[in-house]
Write a protein that holds these residues in place. Structure first.
Motif, mmCIF file in Angstrom:
data_model
loop_
_atom_site.group_PDB
_atom_site.id
_atom_site.type_symbol
_atom_site.label_atom_id
_atom_site.label_comp_id
_atom_site.label_asym_id
_atom_site.label_seq_id
_atom_site.Cartn_x
_atom_site.Cartn_y
_atom_site.Cartn_z
ATOM 1 N N GLY A 229 52.751 25.740 31.987
ATOM 2 C CA GLY A 229 53.157 24.763 32.778
ATOM 3 C C GLY A 229 52.301 24.515 34.085
ATOM 4 N N MET A 230 51.514 23.377 34.143
ATOM 5 C CA MET A 230 50.656 23.292 35.258
ATOM 6 C C MET A 230 51.505 23.162 36.850
ATOM 7 S SD MET A 230 47.392 20.916 34.121
ATOM 8 C CE MET A 230 47.166 20.658 35.776
ATOM 9 N N MET A 231 52.790 22.816 36.681
ATOM 10 C CA MET A 231 53.397 22.460 37.730
ATOM 11 C C MET A 231 54.324 23.752 38.261
ATOM 12 S SD MET A 231 54.931 18.655 36.973
ATOM 13 C CE MET A 231 55.843 19.062 35.615
ATOM 14 N N ASP A 232 54.417 24.685 37.508
ATOM 15 C CA ASP A 232 55.089 26.068 37.783
ATOM 16 C C ASP A 232 54.342 26.590 38.853
ATOM 17 O OD1 ASP A 232 56.298 28.580 37.783
ATOM 18 O OD2 ASP A 232 57.033 28.233 35.647
ATOM 19 N N LEU A 233 54.645 26.755 39.952
ATOM 20 C CA LEU A 233 53.933 27.298 41.012
ATOM 21 C C LEU A 233 53.860 28.846 40.900
ATOM 22 C CD1 LEU A 233 54.951 25.305 44.049
ATOM 23 C CD2 LEU A 233 52.902 25.335 43.173
ATOM 24 N N ARG A 234 54.975 29.409 40.304
ATOM 25 C CA ARG A 234 54.976 30.858 40.026
ATOM 26 C C ARG A 234 53.782 31.276 39.059
ATOM 27 N NH1 ARG A 234 61.281 31.121 38.319
ATOM 28 N NH2 ARG A 234 60.458 29.343 37.325
ATOM 29 N N ALA A 235 53.957 30.690 37.975
ATOM 30 C CA ALA A 235 52.979 30.702 36.896
ATOM 31 C C ALA A 235 51.340 30.626 37.497
ATOM 32 C CB ALA A 235 53.023 29.885 35.941
ATOM 33 N N MET A 236 51.211 29.737 38.532
ATOM 34 C CA MET A 236 50.141 29.240 39.168
ATOM 35 C C MET A 236 49.625 30.558 39.841
ATOM 36 S SD MET A 236 48.939 26.133 41.419
ATOM 37 C CE MET A 236 49.705 24.975 40.082
ATOM 38 N N ALA A 237 50.540 31.013 40.700
ATOM 39 C CA ALA A 237 50.490 32.214 41.605
ATOM 40 C C ALA A 237 50.022 33.503 40.688
ATOM 41 C CB ALA A 237 51.621 32.620 42.387
ATOM 42 N N LEU A 238 50.746 33.699 39.731
ATOM 43 C CA LEU A 238 50.433 34.840 38.821
ATOM 44 C C LEU A 238 49.109 34.693 38.228
ATOM 45 C CD1 LEU A 238 53.810 35.451 37.054
ATOM 46 C CD2 LEU A 238 52.790 36.997 38.735
ATOM 47 N N VAL A 239 48.623 33.692 37.921
ATOM 48 C CA VAL A 239 47.368 33.538 37.143
ATOM 49 C C VAL A 239 46.060 33.642 38.203
ATOM 50 C CG1 VAL A 239 45.815 31.860 36.025
ATOM 51 C CG2 VAL A 239 48.086 32.100 35.252
ATOM 52 N N THR A 240 46.552 32.942 39.558
ATOM 53 C CA THR A 240 45.316 33.313 40.638
ATOM 54 C C THR A 240 45.446 34.716 40.870
ATOM 55 O OG1 THR A 240 46.074 31.010 41.304
ATOM 56 C CG2 THR A 240 45.142 32.439 42.935
ATOM 57 N N ALA A 241 46.397 35.384 40.741
ATOM 58 C CA ALA A 241 46.317 36.968 41.510
ATOM 59 C C ALA A 241 45.787 37.663 40.282
ATOM 60 C CB ALA A 241 47.878 37.350 41.414
ATOM 61 N N ALA A 242 45.837 37.381 39.073
ATOM 62 C CA ALA A 242 45.302 38.035 38.024
ATOM 63 C C ALA A 242 43.679 37.814 38.019
ATOM 64 C CB ALA A 242 45.621 37.456 36.418
ATOM 65 N N ILE A 243 43.438 36.498 38.290
ATOM 66 C CA ILE A 243 41.859 36.287 38.282
ATOM 67 C C ILE A 243 41.137 36.702 39.489
ATOM 68 C CG2 ILE A 243 40.258 33.999 38.552
ATOM 69 C CD1 ILE A 243 42.171 32.387 37.162
ATOM 70 N N THR A 244 41.868 36.820 40.693
ATOM 71 C CA THR A 244 41.395 37.375 41.796
ATOM 72 C C THR A 244 41.222 38.872 41.718
ATOM 73 O OG1 THR A 244 42.108 35.567 43.167
ATOM 74 C CG2 THR A 244 41.537 37.567 44.224
ATOM 75 N N VAL A 245 42.209 39.486 41.093
ATOM 76 C CA VAL A 245 42.233 41.076 41.343
ATOM 77 C C VAL A 245 40.997 41.437 40.281
ATOM 78 C CG1 VAL A 245 43.551 43.016 40.608
ATOM 79 C CG2 VAL A 245 44.436 41.125 42.033
ATOM 80 N N GLU A 246 41.058 40.851 38.833
ATOM 81 C CA GLU A 246 40.044 41.265 38.000
ATOM 82 C C GLU A 246 38.798 40.879 38.387
ATOM 83 O OE1 GLU A 246 40.994 39.292 34.192
ATOM 84 O OE2 GLU A 246 39.981 37.494 34.819
ATOM 85 N N ARG A 247 38.492 40.189 39.139
ATOM 86 C CA ARG A 247 36.902 39.663 39.801
ATOM 87 C C ARG A 247 36.551 40.473 40.737
ATOM 88 N NH1 ARG A 247 35.421 34.311 39.402
ATOM 89 N NH2 ARG A 247 36.905 34.397 37.788
ATOM 90 N N LEU A 248 37.736 40.941 41.670
ATOM 91 C CA LEU A 248 37.329 41.599 42.990
ATOM 92 C C LEU A 248 37.375 43.166 42.861
ATOM 93 C CD1 LEU A 248 38.531 39.335 45.644
ATOM 94 C CD2 LEU A 248 36.542 39.082 44.601
ATOM 95 N N ALA A 249 38.277 43.648 41.890
ATOM 96 C CA ALA A 249 38.423 45.008 41.967
ATOM 97 C C ALA A 249 37.183 45.898 41.346
ATOM 98 C CB ALA A 249 39.586 45.436 40.737
ATOM 99 N N PRO A 250 36.859 47.007 41.879
ATOM 100 C CA PRO A 250 35.760 47.663 41.468
ATOM 101 C C PRO A 250 35.582 47.927 40.014
ATOM 102 C CG PRO A 250 36.920 48.677 43.430
ATOM 103 C CD PRO A 250 37.749 47.600 43.040
ATOM 104 N N ALA A 251 36.908 48.221 39.323
ATOM 105 C CA ALA A 251 36.999 48.447 37.976
ATOM 106 C C ALA A 251 37.478 47.269 37.142
ATOM 107 C CB ALA A 251 37.699 49.823 37.679
ATOM 108 N N GLY A 252 36.684 46.209 37.214
ATOM 109 C CA GLY A 252 37.478 44.824 37.001
ATOM 110 C C GLY A 252 37.634 44.804 35.705
ATOM 111 N N GLU A 253 36.821 45.284 34.694
ATOM 112 C CA GLU A 253 36.883 45.257 33.283
ATOM 113 C C GLU A 253 38.346 46.169 32.847
ATOM 114 O OE1 GLU A 253 34.794 46.792 29.134
ATOM 115 O OE2 GLU A 253 33.801 46.555 31.023
ATOM 116 N N ARG A 254 38.774 47.196 33.458
ATOM 117 C CA ARG A 254 39.777 48.116 33.111
ATOM 118 C C ARG A 254 41.014 47.115 33.567
ATOM 119 N NH1 ARG A 254 37.127 52.744 34.719
ATOM 120 N NH2 ARG A 254 37.888 52.677 36.924
ATOM 121 N N VAL A 255 41.025 46.539 34.775
ATOM 122 C CA VAL A 255 42.001 45.652 35.229
ATOM 123 C C VAL A 255 42.154 44.584 34.539
ATOM 124 C CG1 VAL A 255 42.602 43.938 37.176
ATOM 125 C CG2 VAL A 255 41.618 46.311 37.831
#
Length: 278
Positions: A229-255
């Motif tokens: 659901g694109m209108m679900d702000l909770r889902a949007m926040a979780l996906v944003t956090a996942a994308i950001t963490v895996e992109r910026l973490a030193p061990a991105g592949e493990r994340v």
């Protein structure tokens, strides 16, 4: 000799001050863009939620984002969707895009380039052009499926299971070499093995490359957001956090793989609940 040293010292000092001012301006503008896009996304989600949705066979509700309202044309609906898609992508991607743009500025700046602002804007525009194309494809597919689901009740009843399958596949993609490759290119920017030139054409192409790698890297997680659901702000926040963490973490592949474990579990739960086993 002393005058030369003093002049050199003053030049270094001025360069240091200029770099600090440039850094503050860059991150300040990035923060303002993120805040504005996040606020616009919240307002859009609230307005869409207020409109409600269409109850469908199978016990789920179809978002009005995929429907043509009375008096609307399909080009108008598509334009409205794309406008909000771009705003939403800005809110979701800026936390991970901003460090990539900063690395680009540093790489080009080391060559003595003084037009960093214009070149950085070109990189960002190229990046979001790719995401706009992604959004256009998503709208075309979503609108076509929505039309079929309203016409074929059996297809509508299968949507909850299909959504769980999409989530499951999105989680499985987190473990693939394909995902790891595009994630590595995002983390290795600028260039991803290429030499960057300080000109407008190179900046544009670099932005397009970043957009392609990013959209491929985020394809699974973005598909999950679309079906949840694109209108679900909770889902949007979780996906944003996942994308950001895996992109910026030193061990991105493990994340990414850890995120995959969670997403696969969520997909299995959704499928089980849809077939009455949850």
């Amino acid at each position: 000799m002393g005058d030369v040293s003093a002049t050199g010292g003053r030049e270094i000092s001025r360069n240091g001050v200029s770099q600090r001012v440039s850094q503050r301006a860059f991150f300040g503008v990035s923060a303002l863009l993120f805040a504005a896009s996040a606020a616009a996304t919240i307002v859009w989600c609230a307005s869409m939620s207020a409109m409600g949705g269409m109850p469908m066979p199978g016990g789920w509700t179809m978002s009005m984002a995929w429907m043509r309202m009375c008096g609307q044309t399909w080009p108008g609906v598509a334009a409205s969707f794309l406008g909000m898609w771009i705003v939403m992508m800005a809110a979701m991607m800026l936390p991970s895009l901003t460090p990539m743009l900063w690395r680009y500025r540093r790489a080009v700046g080391r060559k003595g380039e003084t037009r960093l602002g214009r070149l950085t804007v070109l990189v960002g525009v190229g990046y979001f052009v790719v995401w706009t194309a992604f959004g256009l494809a998503a709208f075309a597919l979503g609108a076509a499926l929505a039309t079929l689901e309203m016409q074929v009740p059996a297809l509508a009843r299968a949507v909850p299971v299909a959504a769980g399958v999409v989530v499951l596949i999105g989680g499985a993609l987190q473990f693939t070499a394909w995902k790891a490759h595009h994630l590595a290119c995002c983390q290795a920017a600028p260039g991803c093995g290429r030499t960057l030139q300080a000109d407008a054409g190179s900046a544009w192409r670099h932005g397009l490359r970043l957009g392609v790698h990013c959209s491929y890297c985020c394809a699974g997680l973005t598909a999950i957001l679309l079906v949840v659901g694109m209108m679900d702000l909770r889902a949007m926040a979780l996906v944003t956090a996942a994308i950001t963490v895996e992109r910026l973490a030193p061990a991105g592949e493990r994340v990414a793989r850890a995120i995959g474990v969670v997403v696969v579990g969520a997909g299995m739960f959704m499928i089980a609940r849809a077939v009455g086993l949850g």
